[in-house]
Design a protein around this motif. Structure first.
Motif, PDB file in Angstrom:
ATOM      1  N   UNK A  47       0.636  -1.152  -0.046  1.00 23.45           N
ATOM      2  CA  UNK A  47       0.202  -0.204   0.062  1.00 23.45           C
ATOM      3  C   UNK A  47       0.430   1.260  -0.322  1.00 23.45           C
ATOM      4  N   UNK A  48       2.433   0.927   0.690  1.00 20.97           N
ATOM      5  CA  UNK A  48       2.747   1.915   0.909  1.00 20.97           C
ATOM      6  C   UNK A  48       3.816   2.634  -0.716  1.00 20.97           C
ATOM      7  N   UNK A  49       4.218   1.482  -1.045  1.00 15.96           N
ATOM      8  CA  UNK A  49       4.626   1.670  -2.458  1.00 15.96           C
ATOM      9  C   UNK A  49       3.239   2.511  -3.834  1.00 15.96           C
ATOM     10  N   UNK A  50       2.258   1.940  -3.559  1.00 18.22           N
ATOM     11  CA  UNK A  50       1.436   2.247  -4.417  1.00 18.22           C
ATOM     12  C   UNK A  50       1.144   4.004  -4.481  1.00 18.22           C
ATOM     13  N   UNK A  51       0.871   4.298  -2.631  1.00 12.79           N
ATOM     14  CA  UNK A  51       0.798   5.405  -2.160  1.00 12.79           C
ATOM     15  C   UNK A  51       2.534   6.280  -2.973  1.00 12.79           C
ATOM     16  N   UNK A  52       3.280   5.214  -2.654  1.00 15.50           N
ATOM     17  CA  UNK A  52       4.571   6.560  -3.131  1.00 15.50           C
ATOM     18  C   UNK A  52       4.474   6.933  -4.509  1.00 15.50           C
ATOM     19  N   UNK A  53       4.234   6.078  -5.255  1.00 16.06           N
ATOM     20  CA  UNK A  53       4.600   6.088  -7.060  1.00 16.06           C
ATOM     21  C   UNK A  53       3.335   6.384  -7.482  1.00 16.06           C
ATOM     22  N   UNK A  54       2.025   6.932  -6.481  1.00 14.67           N
ATOM     23  CA  UNK A  54       0.727   7.095  -7.663  1.00 14.67           C
ATOM     24  C   UNK A  54       1.332   8.722  -7.109  1.00 14.67           C
ATOM     25  N   UNK A  55       1.821   9.249  -5.521  1.00 15.20           N
ATOM     26  CA  UNK A  55       2.180  10.548  -5.288  1.00 15.20           C
ATOM     27  C   UNK A  55       3.222  11.389  -5.858  1.00 15.20           C
TER      28      UNK A  55
END
Ligand code: 4FN
Length: 248
Positions: free
Chosen positions: A221-229
């Motif tokens: 989830x953290x990775x998905x959020x980071x790449x989206x940001x």
């Protein structure tokens, strides 16, 4: 023996000057298997078949001059009338869509709306596109794939149908349905890894080998959020807004 009434399968009608471009990629993989099973239907109509003269003319020069050719409104109207015939008889057909760079950009929300309906009629342009009056007369919804030049609407129609069909129950395997979740939430995908665990001196992130499913979930989830940001601030803003509205 009794038969169980089956709901009418989702139905795409494509109006094109190049019917041989279909089903194209839609005849392959899971969408193709589902098409063979009758989980969805594809009807391709050759616009040229609705031309009236002996040369079967479908286009003409633009009034006012300028380059290129324009698709005749009377010919496209006749093709649309044939596609909309079931609607006249009370059978729902779904929206009539003109794939056009002037349209609303296709997104997963529109894909879901279309998948929830009975189907759609897709008009593919060629040359400089349709005469404006046939767009107005039929109130065609204009939908675009994005900001680039295509030589025709067909690849856009194929992409739209692909996106819709994979949402139809039974078309995708269970795995793919679950994989939808990340983008469903409005995030880009976290990074994926498979064997070998060490490839050319590049190890897989250790957490993924740990077997700690909760920690892995949180990491992803953290990775998905980071790449989206980082890569899609527009998606990130929409995601945050939705999260604020629903408190989580
Ligand atoms: N394209 C632009 C500006 C002006 C024209 C075009 C263009 C195919 C019939 C339309 C293109 C892109 C996404 C259909 C592009 C799409 C099409 C699509 C499309 C032949 C007329 C045409 C956007 C670069 C400013 C050709 C941009 N999604 N004209 O491509 O149909 O659906």
């Amino acid at each position: 023996m009794t038969t169980t009434a089956r709901p009418r399968p989702w139905h795409a009608q494509v109006l094109t000057l190049f019917p041989e471009m279909f089903p194209g990629t839609l005849g392959h993989s899971l969408a193709g298997k589902a098409l063979e099973r009758g989980d969805w239907r594809l009807e391709v109509m050759d616009i040229r078949g609705f031309a009236k003269d002996k040369h079967r003319t479908v286009d003409d020069t633009p009034f006012g001059g300028g380059p290129g050719m324009v698709m005749r409104p009377d010919v496209v109207d006749a093709a649309l009338a044939a596609a909309l015939q079931p609607a006249e008889n009370g059978e729902p057909v779904g929206p009539a869509i003109y794939l056009s760079p002037r349209g609303r950009v296709l997104d997963q929300d529109l894909v879901q709306d279309l998948a929830a309906g009975p189907g759609c009629v897709l008009v593919c342009g060629r040359y400089e596109g349709l005469d404006e009056r046939v767009i107005e007369a039929h109130g065609l919804m204009e939908v675009s794939l994005g900001d680039f030049v295509l030589s025709g609407g067909e690849p856009a129609a194929i992409a739209l149908i692909d996106a819709v069909v994979r949402l139809i129950p039974g078309v995708m395997g269970a795995a793919e349905t679950l994989e939808e979740e990340s983008f469903e939430r409005g995030l880009l995908e976290y990074p994926h890894y498979t064997r070998p665990a060490d490839w050319q001196g590049r190890p897989v992130p250790e957490i993924l080998l740990s077997g700690h499913h909760e920690k892995i979930k949180a990491w992803r989830l953290r990775q998905a959020e980071e790449v989206t940001k980082l890569r899609r601030p527009d998606l990130w803003a929409a995601y945050q807004k939705r999260r604020a509205e629903t408190q989580g």
